[in-house]
Design a protein around this motif. Structure first.
Motif, PDB file in Angstrom:
ATOM      1  N   LEU A  44      -3.310 -12.533  24.676  1.00 34.60           N
ATOM      2  CA  LEU A  44      -3.676 -12.220  23.300  1.00 34.60           C
ATOM      3  C   LEU A  44      -4.596 -11.003  23.211  1.00 34.60           C
ATOM      4  CD1 LEU A  44      -4.254 -15.907  22.175  1.00 34.60           C
ATOM      5  CD2 LEU A  44      -2.346 -14.430  21.520  1.00 34.60           C
ATOM      6  N   ILE A  45      -4.562 -10.154  24.222  1.00 37.27           N
ATOM      7  CA  ILE A  45      -5.468  -9.021  24.319  1.00 37.27           C
ATOM      8  C   ILE A  45      -4.954  -7.792  23.568  1.00 37.27           C
ATOM      9  CG2 ILE A  45      -4.487  -7.969  26.411  1.00 37.27           C
ATOM     10  CD1 ILE A  45      -8.239  -8.632  25.702  1.00 37.27           C
ATOM     11  N   GLY A  46      -3.769  -7.867  22.977  1.00 32.27           N
ATOM     12  CA  GLY A  46      -3.150  -6.689  22.370  1.00 32.27           C
ATOM     13  C   GLY A  46      -3.991  -6.030  21.293  1.00 32.27           C
ATOM     14  N   ALA A  47      -4.535  -6.815  20.355  1.00 30.19           N
ATOM     15  CA  ALA A  47      -5.343  -6.236  19.284  1.00 30.19           C
ATOM     16  C   ALA A  47      -6.624  -5.609  19.840  1.00 30.19           C
ATOM     17  CB  ALA A  47      -5.678  -7.292  18.242  1.00 30.19           C
ATOM     18  N   SER A  48      -7.145  -6.169  20.920  1.00 33.38           N
ATOM     19  CA  SER A  48      -8.343  -5.606  21.556  1.00 33.38           C
ATOM     20  C   SER A  48      -8.037  -4.235  22.149  1.00 33.38           C
ATOM     21  CB  SER A  48      -8.847  -6.549  22.649  1.00 33.38           C
ATOM     22  OG  SER A  48      -9.046  -7.857  22.160  1.00 33.38           O
ATOM     23  N   LEU A  49      -6.863  -4.102  22.773  1.00 29.98           N
ATOM     24  CA  LEU A  49      -6.447  -2.812  23.312  1.00 29.98           C
ATOM     25  C   LEU A  49      -6.232  -1.799  22.187  1.00 29.98           C
ATOM     26  CD1 LEU A  49      -3.974  -4.187  25.989  1.00 29.98           C
ATOM     27  CD2 LEU A  49      -5.965  -2.763  26.494  1.00 29.98           C
ATOM     28  N   GLU A  50      -5.617  -2.240  21.106  1.00 29.82           N
ATOM     29  CA  GLU A  50      -5.400  -1.346  19.971  1.00 29.82           C
ATOM     30  C   GLU A  50      -6.728  -0.878  19.380  1.00 29.82           C
ATOM     31  OE1 GLU A  50      -1.055  -2.973  18.412  1.00 29.82           O
ATOM     32  OE2 GLU A  50      -2.866  -3.453  17.278  1.00 29.82           O
ATOM     33  N   ARG A  51      -7.710  -1.765  19.301  1.00 34.64           N
ATOM     34  CA  ARG A  51      -9.017  -1.406  18.744  1.00 34.64           C
ATOM     35  C   ARG A  51      -9.651  -0.255  19.539  1.00 34.64           C
ATOM     36  NH1 ARG A  51     -13.278  -3.842  15.889  1.00 34.64           N
ATOM     37  NH2 ARG A  51     -11.582  -4.776  14.674  1.00 34.64           N
ATOM     38  N   LEU A  52      -9.429  -0.253  20.866  1.00 33.18           N
ATOM     39  CA  LEU A  52     -10.025   0.781  21.714  1.00 33.18           C
ATOM     40  C   LEU A  52      -9.136   2.022  21.847  1.00 33.18           C
ATOM     41  CD1 LEU A  52     -11.748  -1.291  24.546  1.00 33.18           C
ATOM     42  CD2 LEU A  52     -12.677  -0.464  22.367  1.00 33.18           C
ATOM     43  N   GLY A  53      -7.974   2.046  21.175  1.00 36.99           N
ATOM     44  CA  GLY A  53      -7.148   3.241  21.162  1.00 36.99           C
ATOM     45  C   GLY A  53      -5.880   3.175  21.963  1.00 36.99           C
ATOM     46  N   TYR A  54      -5.658   2.053  22.684  1.00 37.46           N
ATOM     47  CA  TYR A  54      -4.407   1.921  23.442  1.00 37.46           C
ATOM     48  C   TYR A  54      -3.394   1.236  22.537  1.00 37.46           C
ATOM     49  CZ  TYR A  54      -1.484   1.270  27.604  1.00 37.46           C
ATOM     50  OH  TYR A  54      -0.457   1.306  28.529  1.00 37.46           O
ATOM     51  N   ASP A  55      -2.906   2.004  21.562  1.00 38.53           N
ATOM     52  CA  ASP A  55      -2.053   1.462  20.518  1.00 38.53           C
ATOM     53  C   ASP A  55      -0.654   2.055  20.607  1.00 38.53           C
ATOM     54  OD1 ASP A  55      -2.427   4.097  19.560  1.00 38.53           O
ATOM     55  OD2 ASP A  55      -4.052   3.453  18.245  1.00 38.53           O
ATOM     56  N   ALA A  56       0.205   1.696  19.672  1.00 36.99           N
ATOM     57  CA  ALA A  56       1.600   2.149  19.709  1.00 36.99           C
ATOM     58  C   ALA A  56       1.715   3.660  19.605  1.00 36.99           C
ATOM     59  CB  ALA A  56       2.388   1.475  18.585  1.00 36.99           C
ATOM     60  N   ARG A  91      -8.119   6.718  20.784  1.00 36.47           N
ATOM     61  CA  ARG A  91      -9.370   6.892  20.056  1.00 36.47           C
ATOM     62  C   ARG A  91      -9.799   5.532  19.514  1.00 36.47           C
ATOM     63  NH1 ARG A  91      -6.413  11.204  17.964  1.00 36.47           N
ATOM     64  NH2 ARG A  91      -6.036  10.016  16.050  1.00 36.47           N
ATOM     65  N   PRO A  92     -10.953   5.035  19.931  1.00 34.99           N
ATOM     66  CA  PRO A  92     -11.405   3.733  19.430  1.00 34.99           C
ATOM     67  C   PRO A  92     -11.493   3.719  17.912  1.00 34.99           C
ATOM     68  CG  PRO A  92     -12.732   4.423  21.300  1.00 34.99           C
ATOM     69  CD  PRO A  92     -11.878   5.601  20.924  1.00 34.99           C
ATOM     70  N   ALA A  93     -11.073   2.585  17.329  1.00 38.29           N
ATOM     71  CA  ALA A  93     -11.107   2.421  15.877  1.00 38.29           C
ATOM     72  C   ALA A  93     -12.266   1.552  15.432  1.00 38.29           C
ATOM     73  CB  ALA A  93      -9.792   1.817  15.396  1.00 38.29           C
ATOM     74  N   GLY A  94     -13.171   1.255  16.351  1.00 37.23           N
ATOM     75  CA  GLY A  94     -14.311   0.408  16.027  1.00 37.23           C
ATOM     76  C   GLY A  94     -14.885  -0.175  17.299  1.00 37.23           C
ATOM     77  N   SER A  95     -15.801  -1.105  17.145  1.00 37.22           N
ATOM     78  CA  SER A  95     -16.418  -1.748  18.299  1.00 37.22           C
ATOM     79  C   SER A  95     -15.418  -2.673  18.989  1.00 37.22           C
ATOM     80  CB  SER A  95     -17.648  -2.535  17.853  1.00 37.22           C
ATOM     81  OG  SER A  95     -17.296  -3.501  16.886  1.00 37.22           O
ATOM     82  N   PRO A  96     -15.646  -2.993  20.268  1.00 34.84           N
ATOM     83  CA  PRO A  96     -14.710  -3.874  20.987  1.00 34.84           C
ATOM     84  C   PRO A  96     -14.463  -5.179  20.246  1.00 34.84           C
ATOM     85  CG  PRO A  96     -16.261  -2.889  22.517  1.00 34.84           C
ATOM     86  CD  PRO A  96     -16.741  -2.513  21.136  1.00 34.84           C
ATOM     87  N   LEU A  97     -13.217  -5.625  20.318  1.00 35.64           N
ATOM     88  CA  LEU A  97     -12.782  -6.815  19.582  1.00 35.64           C
ATOM     89  C   LEU A  97     -12.382  -7.908  20.569  1.00 35.64           C
ATOM     90  CD1 LEU A  97     -11.867  -8.122  16.831  1.00 35.64           C
ATOM     91  CD2 LEU A  97      -9.596  -7.151  17.323  1.00 35.64           C
ATOM     92  N   GLY A 105     -11.037 -10.637  27.832  1.00 39.27           N
ATOM     93  CA  GLY A 105     -10.624 -11.220  26.567  1.00 39.27           C
ATOM     94  C   GLY A 105     -11.763 -11.828  25.774  1.00 39.27           C
ATOM     95  N   THR A 106     -12.844 -12.226  26.416  1.00 45.74           N
ATOM     96  CA  THR A 106     -13.952 -12.859  25.698  1.00 45.74           C
ATOM     97  C   THR A 106     -14.868 -11.845  25.025  1.00 45.74           C
ATOM     98  OG1 THR A 106     -15.384 -12.929  27.664  1.00 45.74           O
ATOM     99  CG2 THR A 106     -13.917 -14.808  27.287  1.00 45.74           C
ATOM    100  N   THR A 107     -14.787 -10.581  25.442  1.00 44.27           N
ATOM    101  CA  THR A 107     -15.654  -9.547  24.863  1.00 44.27           C
ATOM    102  C   THR A 107     -14.864  -8.383  24.264  1.00 44.27           C
ATOM    103  OG1 THR A 107     -15.845  -8.276  26.923  1.00 44.27           O
ATOM    104  CG2 THR A 107     -17.420 -10.073  26.572  1.00 44.27           C
ATOM    105  N   GLY A 108     -13.618  -8.175  24.731  1.00 45.16           N
ATOM    106  CA  GLY A 108     -12.839  -7.014  24.331  1.00 45.16           C
ATOM    107  C   GLY A 108     -13.256  -5.739  25.025  1.00 45.16           C
ATOM    108  N   ARG A 109     -14.123  -5.834  26.018  1.00 44.13           N
ATOM    109  CA  ARG A 109     -14.635  -4.653  26.712  1.00 44.13           C
ATOM    110  C   ARG A 109     -13.937  -4.477  28.071  1.00 44.13           C
ATOM    111  NH1 ARG A 109     -19.337  -2.872  24.365  1.00 44.13           N
ATOM    112  NH2 ARG A 109     -20.313  -4.326  22.889  1.00 44.13           N
ATOM    113  N   PRO A 110     -13.827  -3.230  28.540  1.00 43.93           N
ATOM    114  CA  PRO A 110     -13.252  -3.004  29.871  1.00 43.93           C
ATOM    115  C   PRO A 110     -14.085  -3.669  30.962  1.00 43.93           C
ATOM    116  CG  PRO A 110     -13.293  -0.963  28.611  1.00 43.93           C
ATOM    117  CD  PRO A 110     -14.093  -1.967  27.836  1.00 43.93           C
TER     118      PRO A 110
END
Length: 285
Positions: free
Chosen positions: A86-98, A103-109, A219-224
């Motif tokens: 379920l980490i997909g939205a977290s990756l998208e938040r940090l810029g690894y999106d479609a 470019r990060p879109a906000g703080s880690p999710l 997954g618990t923090t959304g951080r690398p």
């Protein structure tokens, strides 16, 4: 060795064998890759995974979903939720999106808790909210195994599948595989002689961008993750080796060996390394 090369699921592939592959087999392999991408990719809008990200509900996936769900659920439990599909939205938040904006879109999710949003029962996946499923930690290895099954069904019993470094070798001959230095891709830290097994790696320097951002997220923090920089896992199947190479970023190898039959090597961010007693590789000094 004869072989074919092609691009699939966003990366480069090579399949080598002693004899040329029949054109009909090559067509089946390419069709299998396209089907896998159409089911599991979060980077294309027409995939099942993208439909799930838009609308919650029940989705029926192909047969490989059964083993994949069991593997992810086990690793989710062992890692206390740090490794999750379920980490997909977290990756998208940090810029690894479609769009690969990087470019990060906000703080880690942080990723949502599995039991709050997801019921993965065999080939059926039911969600109670829109979720961005990402099987990148095991997906390439799973596809390696699916292509191996196509080859074996066609009577090809000696081959090497290379999915951009995720390797599966079948046949009587061992092949030497260099273990890439995590800080210098032109150097190797060791070598493995691969025969009859799968070897998969994961590294923080792959798919890295920005200031300390990379694709292995907690997954618990959304951080690398910062503790490990590179891992290798050897197992009977590529899906297991691939998943465990990622799991080594979160869970010590010895603990994972309590549940899985594999060997491993982890290079940590402080330059030290740990490996299993039966690790087949030789490290350079």
């Amino acid at each position: 060795m004869e072989g074919i090369s092609f691009e699939g699921i966003g990366t480069q592939w090579e399949i080598s064998s002693p004899l040329p592959l029949a054109p009909s087999l090559t067509e089946r392999i390419l069709a299998r890759v396209e089907k896998f991408d159409a089911d599991w990719s979060r980077f294309r809008g027409d995939s099942l995974v993208s439909a799930m990200a838009r609308t919650p509900g029940r989705y029926d996936f192909p047969d490989e979903a059964g083993q994949l769900g069991k593997l992810y659920r086990t690793l989710y439990r062992i890692s206390a939720g740090t490794m999750t599909p379920l980490i997909g939205a977290s990756l998208e938040r940090l810029g690894y999106d479609a769009a690969y904006s990087l470019r990060p879109a906000g703080s880690p999710l942080p990723a949502p808790a599995w039991d709050d949003v997801l019921d993965w029962n065999g080939t059926s996946i039911t969600t109670s909210a829109p979720v961005v499923l990402d099987i990148g930690a095991a997906g390439k290895g799973l596809l390696v195994d699916l292509l191996a099954a196509e080859l074996e069904a066609a009577g090809v019993d000696a081959f090497v599948i290379d999915g951009s470094g995720d390797l599966l070798a079948r046949g009587p001959s061992a092949i030497p595989v260099a273990l890439e230095h995590p800080y210098n891709p032109d150097q190797a830290i060791g070598v493995v002689r691969l025969a009859g097994r799968a070897l998969c790696a994961s590294a923080a320097n792959r798919r890295a961008w920005g200031d300390g951002l990379h694709h292995v997220l907690d997954g618990t923090t959304g951080r690398p993750v910062q503790t490990a920089v590179a891992t290798w896992a050897l197992a009977e199947t590529a899906v297991l080796a691939d998943a465990l190479a990622t799991a080594l970023f979160f869970v010590p190898g010895a603990q994972l060996q309590e549940s899985f039959d594999f060997s491993w090597l982890t290079v940590y961010s402080d330059g030290s390394a740990g490996y299993s007693e039966e690790f087949e590789g030789t490290l350079f000094t």
